[in-house]
Design an enzyme around this catalytic site. Structure first.
Site, PDB file in Angstrom:
ATOM      1  CB  THR A 698      -0.938   0.010   1.217  1.00  0.00           C
ATOM      2  OG1 THR A 698      -0.164  -0.114   2.415  1.00  0.00           O
ATOM      3  CG2 THR A 698      -1.939  -1.121   1.145  1.00  0.00           C
ATOM      4  CB  CYS A 699       4.093   2.180   1.458  1.00  0.00           C
ATOM      5  SG  CYS A 699       3.622   1.945   3.182  1.00  0.00           S
TER       6      CYS A 699
END
Length: 731
Positions: A698-699
């Site tokens: 997700t980063c």
């Protein structure tokens, strides 16, 4: 930045020293540049601090602050050293210093950034010292104070020269015999407007290019007779226009104490208009440029200078005239404009994306440079644990870099964990089941404040928490997963509610009130200025005005009735709740920064886009270790197209941490905190066992997909990963 002044032993006060940068340091080695760092010592107290080392430069930028406890007789020595040489011998690597005596400290406090000339440690030293250092001393007292201009000459030890003085809340710059505001590029002194620094001896180096306006007047107003502050009628609320004793025009926001050279009446991106397209300058004006190439304007009529082009006001005035149909633009008999009423033919449209960039920049100036806002919660108790942790923090702590951790998980938060935290928290926080909010109508699923939320005795504290979460999301560039009514955003902007706002919330009521306004209600309606509503099964009455139940609605007063009814419909029983929410929101997002936005724009800023455009998604997707015609890529998009809206949003949340898309579209997806720019959605083909599920980062907005043998297997594995998995880990 708010700093509380505390006393230690009754004799010392706490001040915050910010070491911003140094300029033009001496170069001692022919083949290499120094690695400067600054050392701060409160003489005789044992307090000593050092900044970070900046590699290979004569113009280091630190922007670091230190809290010092300074007594009445203490002095502060700030010295700059070359880290490459400090280990060779005693005193090696010295690049210059400045010593602030006690009286200098008291006079320099809360005067903004000051540039000080560096001096030798001892007058007998042989090594040449040159350059300047930019510092500021801050206490809480600067906010809202006016004071006089500080004259700091002679306050510095070793004959150190202070470049220029400034009153509290006043931008720093310097005028020579011929006024010449100067800045060494954006961010040279703090990264924002109002932090301008002038170089000593600029007078000799200034080369002004002069383009005279017609008819320069002979009579001028002397600086001694000029007012140093006034409230112009057309300035935004809370702003004052002021003039320094050197003749520089600047603008002060009285509520926050923030000052800027930029005229708040002029949109920032309008300054990029070509000067050649604006026509001639008004009478008595002159345009000049500094040695750095920045243009400024001299008003010989009032003996002032400014960075804002005076011709830009004609554009703004013309636009306001176009919006007012009854306002006639002065035209001469031959059809031309009167003298002084020139404006360019081109129209100016203020773009939401540009306004958002300005907002992001202003918010970045409010973010502390050090520290983190750390939140650690469990997924099972995310609402209550988040509430307890967020509410015990100070607003300035919430502005620090956001770091979220789910208890029992190893994931590191570079933006993705925080987005998932906000997604899950909003799902709980905005759920009508908790009683804080309710749907506007039975078939319209936009949210509004529940007037019966007071069944929870702590409901006002929870609304304060909701406001903080909304502000936290906007401040850190995230989005809230939920939509409110349009009037809610309008109230958040401080704008009055109108009848037209009711149409999207309660169409039937809107239709009824419009009918009342458009028709003669004499002998048709038997209404009074008293309305009924249901609360927990009880029928309650509310008078729209004093003695309203005895006041009949007539043809003459029906407009007042409709106006009061609309206000009551949106504010019935929720005044205290809304004020608590607004308080929490404004603790992170100052109200004056929202002035340029409309309610629909604020909705996009808070919630982003909830509609997913697959074509935009495809066009802004990065492929890693695969090609657009690879089976995995084609099967992935085939699966996305087969999903309904809810599953697409869930897939987006699985990969990015949020179901929302930035208002600029997928090209503006944000990734890890501190990334130089947006991080595009990425499909990564990995060499892994095809029995494994896809993994999301997700980063980095990246999904790792094993080389599945068929579309059916990819579809099954992707659906399982999206709907059945949760949690973060570290690879």
């Amino acid at each position: 930045m708010s700093n509380v002044v505390t006393r230690r032993g009754g004799s010392s006060i706490r001040v915050r020293l910010t070491v911003l940068c140094a300029k033009n340091l001496a170069k001692r080695d022919f083949f290499r540049l120094p690695d400067p760092f600054a050392k701060i010592v409160v003489d005789g107290s044992g307090q000593c601090h050092s900044t970070d080392t900046v590699k290979n430069t004569l113009d280091p930028k630190w922007n670091q602050h230190y809290d010092l406890y300074v007594g009445k007789m203490d002095s502060i020595t700030i010295s700059i050293w070359n880290h490459k040489k400090i280990h060779k011998k005693q005193g090696a690597g010295f690049l210059g210093c400045v010593r602030l005596l006690s009286n200098a400290i008291s006079r320099l406090k809360d005067t903004g950034y000051q540039r000080l000339d560096l001096c030798k440690l001892n007058p007998t030293d042989n090594d040449a010292v040159r350059g300047q250092i930019v510092v500021s001393l801050q206490t809480r007292d600067r906010i809202g104070t006016l004071g006089s201009v500080v004259d700091c000459r002679g306050l510095l030890d070793n004959e150190g020269a202070l470049l220029e003085d400034t009153g509290p809340g006043r931008p720093l710059s310097c005028f020579m015999d011929e006024p010449a505001p100067y800045t060494d590029g954006p961010g040279a002194a703090g990264g924002g407007p109002g932090r301008l620094v002038e170089s000593p001896g600029q007078e000799q180096r200034l080369q002004a290019q002069r383009v005279r306006g017609p008819e320069v007047r002979e009579h001028v107003q002397t600086p001694q007779n000029r007012s140093h502050g006034f409230q112009s009628q057309d300035l935004p609320e809370g702003y004052e226009q002021r003039t320094t004793v050197q003749g520089q025009v600047y603008f002060l926001h009285t509520q926050t104490g923030v000052s800027t050279w930029h005229d708040p009446r002029i949109p920032r991106d309008l300054n990029s208009v070509n000067c050649d397209d604006l026509g001639s300058l008004p009478a008595g004006w002159e345009v000049r440029t500094t040695v750095s190439g920045r243009i400024y304007f001299v008003d010989h009529n009032n003996r002032t200078t400014q960075f804002t082009d005076p011709r830009l006001h004609h554009i703004i005035n013309h636009q306001s005239q176009l919006k007012e149909p009854n306002h006639a633009i002065p035209v001469q008999s031959d059809g031309s404009l009167e003298d002084g009423d020139e404006f360019p033919a081109q129209r100016y449209e203020r773009d939401l994306v540009q306004k958002l960039k300005v907002l992001r920049h202003e918010l970045s100036l409010l973010q502390p440079q050090a520290g983190h806002c750390r939140v650690e919660v469990s997924r099972e108790e995310i609402f209550e644990e988040s509430y307890r942790q967020i509410m015990k923090m100070r607003p300035k702590d919430l502005k620090k870099r956001l770091m979220v951790k789910f208890r029992g998980e190893e994931g590191l938060d570079y933006g993705g964990v925080a987005r998932e935290w906000l997604y899950l928290l909003c799902h709980e926080m905005l759920n009508p089941y908790y009683g804080l909010f309710q749907y506007s109508t039975d078939n319209i699923y936009t949210l509004q404040i529940n007037p019966d939320s007071s069944i929870n005795p702590d409901h006002l504290s929870y609304f304060h928490f909701v406001g903080r979460i909304m502000g936290l999301a906007v401040f850190h560039g995230h989005y809230i997963n939920g939509g409110f009514t349009v009037p809610f955003y309008k109230q958040l902007l401080g704008k009055p509610i109108q009848l037209s706002d009711l149409e999207s919330v309660d169409p039937e009521l809107h239709k009824s009130l419009v009918w009342i306004l458009e028709n003669d209600i004499t002998s048709v309606l038997d209404h009074t200025f008293c309305v009924e509503h249901n609360a927990f099964g009880r029928l309650l009455q509310h008078e729209l005005k004093p003695n309203g139940k005895n006041l009949q609605v007539t043809e003459e007063n029906k407009k007042e009735y409709v106006r009061l009814y609309v206000n009551w419909r949106f504010m019935r029983g929720i005044e205290a709740q809304f004020l608590a929410l607004q308080k929490g929101f404004n603790e992170l997002i100052p109200q004056h920064l929202l002035k340029p936005f409309e309610q629909k724009e604020l909705e996009l800023i808070i919630g982003g886009l909830d509609k997913i455009d697959i074509s935009d998604w495809k066009a802004n997707t990065r492929l890693k270790h695969c090609l657009a015609n690879s089976n995995i890529v084609q099967w992935f998009w085939q699966a996305v197209e087969s999903f309904d809206e809810e599953r697409r949003a869930r897939l987006l949340q699985f990969v990015t941490g949020s179901t929302r898309v930035p208002l600029q579209g997928f090209k503006a997806l944000q990734g890890s905190t501190g990334a130089a720019g947006p991080r595009l959605f990425t499909i990564h083909l990995i060499d892994a066992n095809t029995d494994n599920l896809p993994k999301a980062h997700t980063c980095f907005n990246r999904i790792d997909i094993p080389p599945y043998e068929s579309y059916e297997k990819l579809y099954e594995k992707l659906l399982t990963a999206v709907e059945e998995t949760s949690g973060f880990a570290v690879e």
